[in-house]
Structures are given as structure tokens and as C-alpha cells.
Design an enzyme around this catalytic site. Structure first.
Site, PDB file in Angstrom:
ATOM      1  N   SER A 118       2.255  -7.134   3.342  1.00  0.00           N
ATOM      2  CA  SER A 118       1.434  -6.198   2.811  1.00  0.00           C
ATOM      3  C   SER A 118       0.746  -5.190   3.580  1.00  0.00           C
ATOM      4  O   SER A 118      -0.213  -4.538   3.246  1.00  0.00           O
ATOM      5  CB  SER A 118       0.315  -7.128   1.947  1.00  0.00           C
ATOM      6  OG  SER A 118      -0.271  -8.008   3.088  1.00  0.00           O
ATOM      7  N   HIS A 139       6.866  -4.349  -1.396  1.00  0.00           N
ATOM      8  CA  HIS A 139       5.518  -5.010  -1.411  1.00  0.00           C
ATOM      9  C   HIS A 139       5.081  -5.382  -2.886  1.00  0.00           C
ATOM     10  O   HIS A 139       4.642  -4.316  -3.632  1.00  0.00           O
ATOM     11  CB  HIS A 139       4.582  -4.086  -0.949  1.00  0.00           C
ATOM     12  CG  HIS A 139       3.016  -4.710  -0.731  1.00  0.00           C
ATOM     13  ND1 HIS A 139       1.895  -3.917  -0.945  1.00  0.00           N
ATOM     14  CD2 HIS A 139       2.731  -6.081  -0.954  1.00  0.00           C
ATOM     15  CE1 HIS A 139       0.748  -4.915  -0.853  1.00  0.00           C
ATOM     16  NE2 HIS A 139       1.157  -6.008  -1.199  1.00  0.00           N
ATOM     17  N   GLU A 151       5.383  -1.325  -3.943  1.00  0.00           N
ATOM     18  CA  GLU A 151       5.305  -0.224  -3.084  1.00  0.00           C
ATOM     19  C   GLU A 151       6.494  -0.431  -2.319  1.00  0.00           C
ATOM     20  O   GLU A 151       6.825  -1.703  -1.404  1.00  0.00           O
ATOM     21  CB  GLU A 151       3.972  -0.827  -2.275  1.00  0.00           C
ATOM     22  CG  GLU A 151       3.012   0.243  -2.050  1.00  0.00           C
ATOM     23  CD  GLU A 151       1.738  -0.144  -1.094  1.00  0.00           C
ATOM     24  OE1 GLU A 151       1.236   0.626  -0.740  1.00  0.00           O
ATOM     25  OE2 GLU A 151       1.560  -1.326  -0.790  1.00  0.00           O
ATOM     26  N   ASN A 189      -3.253  -1.546   0.379  1.00  0.00           N
ATOM     27  CA  ASN A 189      -4.177  -2.257   0.986  1.00  0.00           C
ATOM     28  C   ASN A 189      -5.202  -1.249   2.012  1.00  0.00           C
ATOM     29  O   ASN A 189      -6.427  -1.621   2.562  1.00  0.00           O
ATOM     30  CB  ASN A 189      -3.768  -3.379   2.046  1.00  0.00           C
ATOM     31  CG  ASN A 189      -3.281  -4.699   0.936  1.00  0.00           C
ATOM     32  OD1 ASN A 189      -4.022  -5.019   0.404  1.00  0.00           O
ATOM     33  ND2 ASN A 189      -2.197  -4.841   1.058  1.00  0.00           N
TER      34      ASN A 189
END
Length: 295
Positions: A118, A139, A151, A189
Site C-alpha cells: 500500500s 494494490h 491501484e 494512501n
């Protein structure tokens, strides 16, 4: 591409294995712990039962999904016929590098090696292999069977062809892939964690309480879950690890983890998985809530 290997049978790993198997891929699920593999299969079966009960899938699809998943405790055995290997181990850069070296040595030469990280650099992971053009980030979001986003992160040397293969593959899983480049935290993130960290700082500084902070964000910003509840769901240790990557990668103090978050992780208050974080998830607390409902 038909044979997929998933390394790591935790929350993300079993979800990734579930999604591939439900979409007709043959899946090898690897973990060093037999117990973790047993728990993963139970979790997958329970989630499939939930889908059957909601008429999202048939009983036949459930049975076919389970039959397509095989478990291994040996990486060497589990990756021998893989077209794609997806690593979903703990968010620890040294552990991931060690696993990728094994994946590189033991997987077929033309296999694509992906990581579900992540926040950790795809380029850094790829550097320990001899196939950096075939290393990529996938991800997935938690819970994997439900959340649509993947992702897709390309490292410095990831080829256009491999990126396109993973983009198309993600669509076959009924996901929506979004291509991003390899910078700390990627997109999800890099934006989410500073918000969570600011929510923790707001609590730490006494601006408002836990439920008040979450209520403001849910009702005022239409978020389905408040940032502190979401942090509990992700795992406070995972949030801390990602913030450390962001802080180290950018060197900007705005990414420095809040001392309250650091102390909670040190105390073992990790959120849902430990039974307590910003909220209490312990069995005694659940029993108390149930008794109140019927009193």
C-alpha cells in the site's frame, strides 16, 4: 494467463485469492502457517456463503471457486506453474524484498511478479530481482471481494506491456484499475493517511472526541466511515507503517505520525484485529451492547 499464485493468507491475501478463483483462475495460496491457510479457506467459504445468501452468486459458483484454490506452505512448490504471482505479506520492506528474491528465483522466467503493497516503492522491490521490467504493484482495497478499485503501480523499469496486461487482468476480475506512478503512498494512501493522521492529531489535541470527529466527516463530507473508525478497520499498525514511508520518502513534517498513534500501536491497540483501537471491539463489549438491546 490462467495460473495465479498468492503469497500471504491474511486478510488481503485470502481476499485476492477469492477474487481470482471466483473469476475462473486457478489459484495457489501460500503461507508458512498451515493454520493461517485453514483460516483463509474458512474466511473465503464464509464470504462466498454470504454472496450465495444474497443471490449474488450460485451455489455452483461457490463450489467451483473453492475447488480452484490449492494451498501450500512452500513457495517453491506454489509458484512452479504461475503466470502471475501476487505478494500480499506484511507491510515490511525487508520482508517483501526477501520474498521477491525467492519469487524471482523460483517462478517461471516469464511470470509477472506483483505486490499488494500500500505504500512501499515498487522500484526498490524490483531492484532485488533479475526481472525489474516484470515487477508491478497491484494494490487491492479491503475488503477485496467488495471494493472495486485496484491501484496499478508501475515502477521505474516496469514495461508498458506488463502494465497493460495487469490493467486488462484487473478488468477481468470486475475491478476498476487506475494506473499510477511509483511515489511514496501512491495516490490512495498519499491522500488518505494525512487525513487519518490529522484526525488523530485532532483527538490528541482535544479538539473533539472520537465519535464527534467521525460524525463530522460522515455527515459533513459524506464519507461512509469516519477516519478514526477507518483507521481501526485498516489497522493502526498499518497506518503507522504507511505514514513512516510517507515521512521518510518525502521528508515533509506534515507526514510525521501523531504521537498518539505511535503510542497506541506500541500498546497493542491496533483496531479491529486486536479488539481495541479508537473504538472497543472486544467480545465483552459486544455482549454488553447485545444485552442492552434486549433489556
Amino acid at each position: 494467463m490462467k495460473n495465479v499464485t498468492v503469497i500471504g493468507a491474511g486478510t488481503m491475501g485470502n481476499g485476492i485469492a477469492h477474487v481470482f478463483a471466483q473469476n475462473n483462475f486457478e489459484v495457489n495460496l501460500i503461507d508458512i502457517s498451515e493454520k493461517a491457510l485453514e483460516n483463509a479457506l474458512h474466511t473465503i467459504e464464509r464470504n462466498l456463503d454470504r454472496l450465495v445468501s444474497k443471490d449474488k452468486i450460485s451455489a455452483e459458483v461457490k463450489e467451483g471457486t473453492l475447488k480452484r484454490i490449492k494451498t501450500f506452505t512452500s513457495i517453491e512448490e506454489g509458484v512452479q506453474s504461475a503466470d502471475l504471482v501476487v505478494e500480499a505479506a506484511t507491510e515490511n520492506v525487508e520482508l517483501k524484498k526477501k520474498i521477491f528474491q525467492q519469487m524471482d528465483d523460483l517462478s517461471p522466467a516469464d511470470a509477472i511478479l506483483a505486490t499488494n503493497t500500500s505504500s512501499i516503492s515498487i522500484t526498490e522491490i524490483a531492484a532485488v530481482t533479475k526481472r525489474s521490467d516484470k515487477i508491478i504493484g497491484m494494490h487491492f482495497m479491503n475488503p477485496v471481494p467488495i471494493m472495486k478499485l485496484v491501484e496499478v503501480i508501475r515502477g521505474y523499469s516496469t514495461s508498458d506491456q506488463v502494465t497493460q496486461v495487469i490493467m486488462e487482468l484487473s478488468k477481468k476480475l470486475n475491478k476498476v484499475p487506475v494506473e499510477v506512478n511509483d511515489y511514496p503512498g501512491f495516490i490512495a494512501n498519499r491522500i488518505l493517511m494525512p487525513m487519518i493522521n490529522e484526525a488523530v492529531y485532532s483527538l490528541f489535541e482535544g479538539v473533539a472526541g472520537v465519535s464527534e470527529i467521525d460524525t463530522v466527516m460522515k455527515l459533513g463530507m459524506a464519507h461512509p466511515m469516519g477516519p478514526l473508525q477507518l483507521a481501526d478497520f485498516i489497522g493502526l499498525d498499518v497506518c503507522l507503517s504507511i505514514l513512516k514511508v510517507l515521512h521518510g520518502g518525502f521528508g515533509n513534517p506534515k507526514y510525521a505520525p501523531c504521537p498518539l498513534l505511535v503510542n497506541m500501536v506500541a500498546a497493542g491497540k491496533l483496531g479491529v484485529k486486536s479488539g481495541e483501537g479508537f473504538y472497543d471491539y472486544s467480545e465483552s463489549r459486544k455482549a454488553e451492547k447485545i444485552s442492552k438491546q434486549f433489556s
